[in-house]
Design an enzyme around this catalytic site. Structure first.
Site, mmCIF file in Angstrom:
data_model
loop_
_atom_site.group_PDB
_atom_site.id
_atom_site.type_symbol
_atom_site.label_atom_id
_atom_site.label_comp_id
_atom_site.label_asym_id
_atom_site.label_seq_id
_atom_site.Cartn_x
_atom_site.Cartn_y
_atom_site.Cartn_z
ATOM 1 N N SER A 23 3.884 10.223 13.751
ATOM 2 C CA SER A 23 2.538 10.651 14.131
ATOM 3 C C SER A 23 2.279 10.707 15.639
ATOM 4 C CB SER A 23 1.482 9.750 13.480
ATOM 5 O OG SER A 23 1.289 10.147 12.140
ATOM 6 N N LYS A 61 -6.993 7.420 20.376
ATOM 7 C CA LYS A 61 -7.039 7.872 18.983
ATOM 8 C C LYS A 61 -8.075 7.053 18.227
ATOM 9 C CE LYS A 61 -3.868 8.636 15.034
ATOM 10 N NZ LYS A 61 -2.481 8.434 14.542
ATOM 11 N N SER A 82 -0.164 12.667 12.762
ATOM 12 C CA SER A 82 -1.602 12.500 12.643
ATOM 13 C C SER A 82 -2.331 12.390 13.983
ATOM 14 C CB SER A 82 -1.909 11.242 11.812
ATOM 15 O OG SER A 82 -1.497 10.086 12.506
#
Lengths: 489, 483
Positions: free
Chosen positions: A180, A81, A156
């Site tokens: 997330s 990420k 997210s």
């Protein structure tokens, strides 16, 4: 085998590497090919340094040729990420603010991952600064749900979930502040785990809400998730909030912990507001455990209704301070229009941050302001203590708690983009786990009629990841959801 | 109407540590800009602070020396404000749970003359807390450059109660505080390097009134004399304002030492809302009794306590103690020499007169001197034993200071040893008596002083090596024989 290499699990790839059936370089090349084929549809990656990945893969192959092997992940690509610092790689948090920022250092989780020989693989899309539940707040691009490209992948960590679901990576790392990791894992039909707060060092994880953020793994199987968690867990003297605790061998514990478990069902997580298809799938999972000899009991988490409110006060308060450093002075976007220092702040931040980030900074600034602190922040901290107590009390009676991960399967792109409150309710079942600091895992437990994945959330006692993984593994062993892949051709 | 000023000081003292407060990057002064940094100092995305235990040791030591209560648990808060010298745009500080609470500082006001001790009083402290320093802005033409070398250096803020009433008292407070911090090894307190910085809260009220007037914060008091001048200037300004029918307004003013005046920085309305909240990146610190005990064992004696001991145990005069006590190295040098020879007054005189003169002439500090306490102790012993005279000792002192050789060696080598051989001295005395009949007559006529001339002649003949007491004795005996 080449045509299915991209959907082999990390565990399988590890065996392939061991037997010499495949090289790490071949794995990376297969993933390059796969991303070229599906990225136009999925859009999980913000950038990808293929040369770096190939070089690391070749190093791994050379090691193996010499008879060295650093661990089960040696030579296995892991998607990252774009919120985790990797030395020499972009670190943008999907924000214009950090569009040109290259990290000068490795996050501790990345340092540990590299030490195991794993290959950092690309920079994955996310909601800007991890603020969002659909990855639509990325300033760069929208990521699609591989099961239905009209739908969002969750957020997210949407890129981290989507790339694993789409066969663009066997594993990825994400971060979870209010759900997330677990929410996009559920919506993309993969395994995602938020460890106990303090299990994985936050050093090098760009802070959204420091007291809630945790790094965790995405994988297509529980066993793979266990391997990745193993690689990154453990105390770090660069993070004062990282915990000194013995890290068990998670993979070995999968088969050694056999239950039967006592599992709690919180009534607050079912009924009104939960999509019937989700409820049905989760209830079926509960029945599976009952049929395995587990005792199913009702538990109560009475302060659940406050979780979202408390979460959005504490998370935004911390964010308003954490994001103050992005000011146009040092390494961030700098407005070219600024007249003086104050104007530089205003313009750089106005241009650099997206609307959701601004909304949360303003919210957080408000709740910390003189005259409002006691009414909001202080009260939220007290409620947080009660929410944590709810979980710890419940976990004294049961080994784990089963809930839906999300109230509904993936929604359509744009559907909630203009309604922040509805968007925030996506975190309703996950954010209390962050407030309580406890571990949680989401595993696929079914599909909706329209073919969208549904996630089962298993919450447990602090630092009992091994137990959660074993419980999840039992379900996975008896079902085939994890073997299904979206049709992206 | 007569007015009284009420003053409280907020003093920032940079703590001396090898590395910064929250990371391993080195701390220091005078380096190339932005070289004492790392990703943590620069507040790079993803970095986290980790507490430097040494910084906590140091502030606890400071607190113990100032009689503070040390909190068993203290925590860290973020003070949020935007300024380009602040890498994170928040400063890690302590808001409502400082590590040191209460305490007091003994100060000495100027006496009626330099040789007379002035009045002592105690200024109470509110608290001392630990925080991180910020970087420094350098303005060049149209640009502002930031140097983050200073950023993240541990800094303590020492807050006094409003216990002072004049610039002179504030001056005495800073002087006393600096002595303790330097002697405790907490900080070098070099104001030019920004290691000690002072802000003052000043208000005035009619004498005899208990309530406080409206306070003005005076910043940028960057030298100890600046503190005195700035405060006195502000007191006068406030009194003048009131006397001319105006009202003092709560505001922050900035002292300009060159202009000798202060200008408005910001009003109350422009005050920041710092939005303090507990820093979620740092755990609270628990200070247990073992930790305190270990630190207590390392504390030096406080300067005024040392001075009182010098009065009581050594019977030293104020003027000498006020030379020895402010400098811990000098005081320890003195005490080491006294331990060896047991002659405090003689040692103190050698240090206060001869040693300091030579050090200053050579432009060096005591730590660089070849002369060690044993040298002075040895010299004092030689004089006391009558081996050399005071005059010869002065010569030996210079030789010791220059060469670092032992006094016995120098005396031996240069043949400076005082003669106490009565047979030899009697011969010389008789020669002198024979050669100076006028003086002998004067002596016999009752002029006691005449003997001094004869003594001088003997000393001259022996090149100063004769023991003057023995010469005196022999001369009197011989002269009395002539009577």
């Amino acid at each position: 085998m080449a045509e299915t290499l991209h959907y082999r699990t990390a565990t399988e790839l590890g065996r392939d590497l061991e037997s010499g059936a495949v090289s790490s370089e071949e794995i990376v090349r297969a993933l390059i090919e796969r991303t070229r084929a599906v990225e136009d549809t999925v859009g999980a990656f913000l950038s990808c340094d293929e040369d770096d990945a190939l070089a690391r893969a070749r190093e791994s192959d050379e090691r193996r040729a010499r008879g060295e092997r650093r661990g089960p992940l040696d030579g296995i690509p892991v998607g990252i990420k774009d919120i985790l610092a990797v030395e020499g790689q972009p670190l943008t948090c999907a924000s214009r603010m950090l569009a040109n920022f290259v990290s000068p250092y490795d996050a501790t989780a990345i340092r540990k991952l590299k030490a195991t020989g794993a290959v950092p693989w690309g920079r994955l899309n996310m909601d800007e600064f991890a603020m969002g539940s659909s990855t639509e707040n990325s300033s760069v691009k929208i990521t699609a749900n591989p099961w239905n490209p009209e739908c969002i992948p969750g957020g997210s960590s949407g890129g981290s979930a989507a790339c694993v679901a789409a066969g663009e990576a066997p594993l990825s790392l994400g971060s979870d502040t209010g759900g997330s990791i677990r929410q996009p894992a559920a919506l993309c039909g993969v395994v995602g785990m938020k460890p106990t707060y303090g299990l994985v060092s936050r050093y090098g994880l760009v802070a959204f809400a420091s007291s809630l953020d945790q790094i965790g793994p995405f994988a297509r199987t529980v066993e793979d998730a266990a391997l990745l968690l193993q690689a990154v867990a453990g105390h770090d003297d660069r993070d004062s909030t990282s915990f000194k605790t013995e890290i068990p061998d998670y993979r070995r514990e999968l088969s050694q912990r056999r239950g039967p478990w006592k599992l709690g069902i919180p009534k607050e997580y079912f009924g009104e507001g939960v999509d019937p298809e989700v409820e049905k799938a989760v209830r079926a999972a509960i029945e599976f455990y009952r049929s395995e000899g587990c005792e199913i009991v009702d538990v109560s988490l009475p302060h659940t209704e406050y979780a979202i409110g408390v979460y959005y006060i504490i998370a935004t308060a911390e964010a308003s301070s954490n994001l103050a450093r992005y000011d146009g002075v040092r390494y961030t976007h700098r407005s070219k229009e600024a007249a003086d220092a104050i104007d530089l702040y205003f313009k750089s931040r106005a241009e650099g941050f997206g609307p959701e980030v601004k909304r949360r900074i303003i919210l957080g600034t408000y709740v910390l302001s003189s005259g409002y602190y006691d009414a909001y922040y202080l009260k939220a901290q007290k409620a947080r203590t009660l929410i944590r107590k709810d979980f710890l009390d419940a976990c004294r009676k049961v080994d784990a708690i089963l809930t839906p991960t999300t109230p509904a399967p993936a929604f359509r792109k744009g559907e909630k983009a203009d309604d922040p409150l509805r968007m925030y309710l996506n975190d309703i079942f996950t954010s209390s786990g962050n407030l309580a600091g406890i571990p949680g895992i989401s595993i696929p437990c079914g599909f909706s009629e329209s073919g969208l994945p549904i996630g089962l959330q298993i919450l447990g006692r602090p630092f009992e990841e091994a137990e959660l993984l074993a419980i999840a593994h039992r379900f996975e062993q008896a079902h085939d959801y994890h073997t299904r892949h979206p049709d992206l051709t | 109407m007569e007015y009284e000023a009420v003053i409280g000081l907020e003093v920032h003292v940079q703590i001396k540590t090898e590395s910064k407060m929250f990371t391993r990057a080195p701390a220091g002064y005078g380096h190339e800009p932005n070289t004492l940094t790392d990703p943590v100092v620069l507040g790079m995305p993803g970095t986290l602070p980790v507490m430097n235990k040494r910084a906590i040791d140091q502030i606890i030591k400071a607190g113990l020396m100032l009689g503070c209560d040390i909190a068993p648990v203290c925590k860290w808060d973020r003070k949020n404000y935007f300024y380009p010298d602040s890498p994170k745009n928040y400063q890690i500080s302590q808001y409502d749970r400082p590590i040191c609470i209460g305490g007091q500082l003994e100060i000495e006001l100027p006496g009626p003359s330099r040789n007379v001790m002035g009045e002592h009083k105690f200024i109470h402290l509110t608290r001392i807390h630990l925080e991180e320093d910020v970087g420094k802005l350098n303005h060049v033409e149209n640009d502002s450059l930031v140097d983050y070398n200073r950023a993240g250096t541990p800094l303590m803020e020492i807050v006094s109660e409003p216990d002072m009433h004049s610039g002179e008292e504030a001056y005495a407070y800073l002087t006393a505080l600096r002595q303790i911090m330097v002697q405790g090894g907490i900080s070098d307190c070099d104001m030019e390097k920004g290691q000690l910085r002072c802000d003052a809260n000043i208000s005035v009220r009619p004498k005899g009134v208990d309530t406080l007037g409206v306070k003005v914060e005076l910043k940028n008091l960057n030298s100890i004399s600046g503190v005195r001048n700035g405060i006195d200037y502000e007191i006068k300004r406030q009194i003048k304002t009131i006397q001319s029918g105006g009202q003092v307004v709560q505001e922050t003013r900035r002292w300009d030492a060159e202009a000798g005046a202060a200008t408005l920085m910001r009003t109350k309305e422009m005050a920041h809302d710092y939005r303090y909240f507990p820093d979620p990146d740092l755990m609270p610190v628990r200070v247990d009794q073992d930790w305190l005990q270990n630190l207590r064992a390392t504390l030096p004696e406080l300067p005024f306590e040392r001075q009182r001991r010098y009065f009581d145990s050594f019977d030293l005069p104020y003027t000498v103690t006020s030379v020895l006590v402010p400098d811990r190295r000098l005081a320890e040098f003195f005490e080491e020499a006294v331990d060896e020879c047991g002659e405090p007054k003689a040692v103190a005189n050698w240090i206060a007169n001869d040693l300091l003169r030579e050090l200053s002439a050579g432009g060096i500090g005591i730590e660089d001197s070849k002369l060690r306490p044993a040298h002075i102790a040895g010299l004092v012993k030689l004089v006391k034993d009558g081996a050399i005279s005071n005059n010869i000792a002065k010569e030996v002192f210079i030789a010791m200071f220059e060469s670092g050789r032992r006094p016995e060696e120098i005396v031996e080598e240069k043949g400076l040893k005082q003669s106490s051989d009565t047979g030899e001295l009697a011969g010389i005395c008789n020669e002198v008596i024979g050669a100076n009949p006028k003086s002998v007559e004067d002596y016999k006529a009752g002029k006691q002083n005449a003997i001094n001339f004869l003594k001088g002649q003997v000393m001259k003949a022996t090149k100063g090596k004769a023991n003057p007491h023995i010469v005196d004795q022999i001369l009197r005996e011989e002269l009395d024989k002539l009577a």
